[in-house]
Design a protein around this motif. Structure first.
Motif, mmCIF file in Angstrom:
data_model
loop_
_atom_site.group_PDB
_atom_site.id
_atom_site.type_symbol
_atom_site.label_atom_id
_atom_site.label_comp_id
_atom_site.label_asym_id
_atom_site.label_seq_id
_atom_site.Cartn_x
_atom_site.Cartn_y
_atom_site.Cartn_z
ATOM 1 N N PHE A 95 0.806 -1.214 0.000
ATOM 2 C CA PHE A 95 0.000 0.000 0.000
ATOM 3 C C PHE A 95 0.842 1.268 0.000
ATOM 4 O O PHE A 95 1.949 1.306 0.541
ATOM 5 N N ARG A 96 0.301 2.305 -0.635
ATOM 6 C CA ARG A 96 0.915 3.633 -0.639
ATOM 7 C C ARG A 96 0.983 4.161 0.781
ATOM 8 O O ARG A 96 0.129 3.875 1.606
ATOM 9 N N HIS A 97 2.001 5.013 1.030
ATOM 10 C CA HIS A 97 2.187 5.494 2.398
ATOM 11 C C HIS A 97 2.481 6.999 2.409
ATOM 12 O O HIS A 97 3.563 7.424 2.793
ATOM 13 N N PRO A 98 1.477 7.839 2.025
ATOM 14 C CA PRO A 98 1.729 9.278 2.035
ATOM 15 C C PRO A 98 1.665 9.915 3.418
ATOM 16 O O PRO A 98 2.342 10.905 3.679
ATOM 17 N N GLU A 99 0.816 9.362 4.323
ATOM 18 C CA GLU A 99 0.585 10.012 5.616
ATOM 19 C C GLU A 99 0.604 8.990 6.748
ATOM 20 O O GLU A 99 0.468 7.785 6.528
ATOM 21 N N VAL A 100 0.731 9.491 7.985
ATOM 22 C CA VAL A 100 0.766 8.594 9.140
ATOM 23 C C VAL A 100 -0.589 7.929 9.380
ATOM 24 O O VAL A 100 -0.671 6.924 10.089
ATOM 25 N N ALA A 110 0.628 -7.064 5.138
ATOM 26 C CA ALA A 110 0.613 -5.757 4.477
ATOM 27 C C ALA A 110 1.940 -5.047 4.728
ATOM 28 O O ALA A 110 2.452 -5.067 5.846
ATOM 29 N N VAL A 111 2.473 -4.419 3.686
ATOM 30 C CA VAL A 111 3.745 -3.695 3.775
ATOM 31 C C VAL A 111 3.648 -2.432 2.922
ATOM 32 O O VAL A 111 3.064 -2.458 1.835
ATOM 33 N N ALA A 112 4.213 -1.337 3.413
ATOM 34 C CA ALA A 112 4.327 -0.108 2.624
ATOM 35 C C ALA A 112 5.670 -0.131 1.907
ATOM 36 O O ALA A 112 6.704 0.081 2.544
ATOM 37 N N PRO A 113 5.699 -0.383 0.609
ATOM 38 C CA PRO A 113 6.991 -0.561 -0.077
ATOM 39 C C PRO A 113 7.829 0.710 -0.176
ATOM 40 O O PRO A 113 9.023 0.625 -0.478
#
Length: 469
Positions: free
Chosen positions: A76-81, A166-169
């Motif tokens: 998953f995308r990781h733009p914010e906390v 789940a991992v934020a690549p």
């Protein structure tokens, strides 16, 4: 964010994953409230709406997973906390609802194991490690060349866990809903390892990686709050009153103020590094308005490089890779000076050795602040706002400047201003079969390295497509 460190600390121990369905259920019940009031209960701000596109893809994947046909990883995308909270809402509420609507039978709870950055517990508190471990989380040290405990546990869960993982690549947030940072190869490597492990266990599950895009937008564009935030930043940075015409469009006026503020901050930081760190930073000027953006970004990147060099020289770390890679290695180097694994019992140290250890820890913490400043701006580009002058992009850029000023003004970040109610849009992409790619890689190390690289590239492209307007 933790206060400045003035003394040496015990090692950062691995937090074992201890999934507890009761803790997860309780957390899921209060999730909508947490999304609204995560940091400022008294402000009209927070996430009030989460919608998902293509959620039926996940519902079907969970059905196949529970039937023992597939293993999959959510990338998953990781733009914010807030992203882990948004993902939890997706899995605990939206996917089950879509499954019921389409007559897809699932076993509950619908959840996933996940990997989280070990440093999160330093600024949030030990309670977060307790919660994440019982929600199925595995901590990882981002800067370590090989965090064996984390990798081994993630690999075990990918192969045998009762839930997907789940991992934020991207490895960390970049503060930009519209820009994907370079992906780390760990997700692709986990995928190939899982295929290998499935075959060694004489099993036949297909291994998949599912790209997921996450974007945030304001319910109502908070132009007034953005103006207020810029005014605060101008005042805090000592910038004199603006001489910008007030007769144009608000977007143009705010953009000119942002540029003016950015130029002022960069100029101040350049002078700081020239005077006190003896760096050669020649002036770059132009009268061409078209070139001003490019020159400003060039100066920003030079400033980031300078900040990282100062930290790298202190920790004796080589400057390799992009800005993100360099930040990760510096973070790990700093932690090694602060969270001392080579000291069995801090309390047993002589006053001399304890004093020296505290000295090193305090200085390491200060040196890491150079890296933190650079870390805030890894995704900034020259035309991000100009491409789409939306309130979200103005807000994201202004908030990054707020982070920088906060780190310089105070050792404890006060928490970002909440500018208004937000909504999250989560888009599920088509699964990528790692099993199919494995056929071309097995038995050949070079082919495997190429396969990991190609899969990482394709995953980046897939995620980038998912966040396009």
């Amino acid at each position: 964010m933790p206060k400045s460190i003035h003394s040496t600390q015990p090692p950062l121990k691995f937090i074992p994953e201890r999934y507890n369905p009761l803790v997860l259920q309780l957390f899921s019940w209060v999730l909508p409230f947490i999304l609204r009031v995560r940091t400022r209960p008294w402000l009209p701000a927070g996430i009030v709406r989460i919608e998902a596109k293509n959620a039926e893809i996940l519902a079907k994947l969970y059905q196949e997973f529970q039937a023992g046909k597939i293993r999959f990883l959510l990338a998953f995308r990781h733009p914010e906390v807030e992203d882990p909270l948004s993902m939890l809402y997706l899995l605990s509420r939206i996917v089950p609802q879509v499954a019921r609507q389409q007559g897809i039978k699932l076993q509950y709870p619908v959840h996933s194991h996940f990997m989280y950055e070990r440093g999160m517990t330093l600024w949030a508190g030990n309670w977060l490690g307790w919660l994440f471990s019982r929600a199925g989380g595995v901590p990882v040290r981002r800067g370590r060349r090989a965090d064996r405990q984390a990798i081994q546990r993630a690999r075990e869960l990918f192969l045998n866990g009762k839930m997907p993982i789940a991992v934020a690549p991207e490895g960390g947030t970049n503060g930009h809903s519209g820009i994907v940072s370079p992906l780390e190869p760990g997700v692709a490597q986990l995928g190939f390892w899982c295929v290998e492990d499935v075959q060694k266990a004489n099993r036949e599950e297909t291994v998949l990686i599912v790209p997921i895009g996450i974007k945030y937008s304001y319910i109502n564009p908070p132009w007034t709050k953005i103006d207020w935030l810029l005014t605060k930043l101008e005042r805090d940075s000592g910038l004199p009153g603006a001489e910008i015409s007030q007769g144009g469009k608000k977007e143009d006026i705010l953009y000119q103020r942002l540029l003016r503020l950015a130029e002022h901050l960069i100029t101040e930081m350049e002078e700081f590094y020239r005077r006190f760190y003896h760096r050669d930073l020649p002036e770059i000027t132009t009268d061409n308005d078209t070139e001003k953006n490019e020159i400003l970004i060039a100066k920003l990147h030079r400033l980031m490089d300078t900040a990282l060099q100062i930290a790298e020289e202190y920790f004796h770390v080589q400057a390799q890779g992009n800005f993100i890679d360099r930040c990760r290695r510096l973070e790990e180097a700093g932690w090694n000076y602060i969270y001392r694994e080579d000291i069995e019992d801090i309390g047993s140290l002589s006053p001399l050795k304890r004093g020296l250890a505290d000295w090193i820890a305090e200085e390491a913490d200060l040196r890491m602040q150079h890296m933190r400043i650079a870390e805030s701006f890894v995704a900034v580009t020259a035309n991000y706002i100009q491409e789409k002058p939306k309130a979200e992009r103005f807000a994201e850029t202004a908030l990054l400047m707020f982070d920088m000023l906060s780190r310089i003004k105070d050792s404890t970040l006060p928490g970002r201003p909440r500018l208004g109610w937000k909504q999250a849009t989560i888009t599920i992409g088509e699964p990528i079969s790692v099993s199919e790619r494995w056929e071309n890689c097995q038995g050949n190390r070079q082919a495997l390295r190429t396969g990991v690289s190609d899969l990482t590239r394709d995953l980046f492209v897939a995620i980038e497509e998912l966040i396009k307007d």
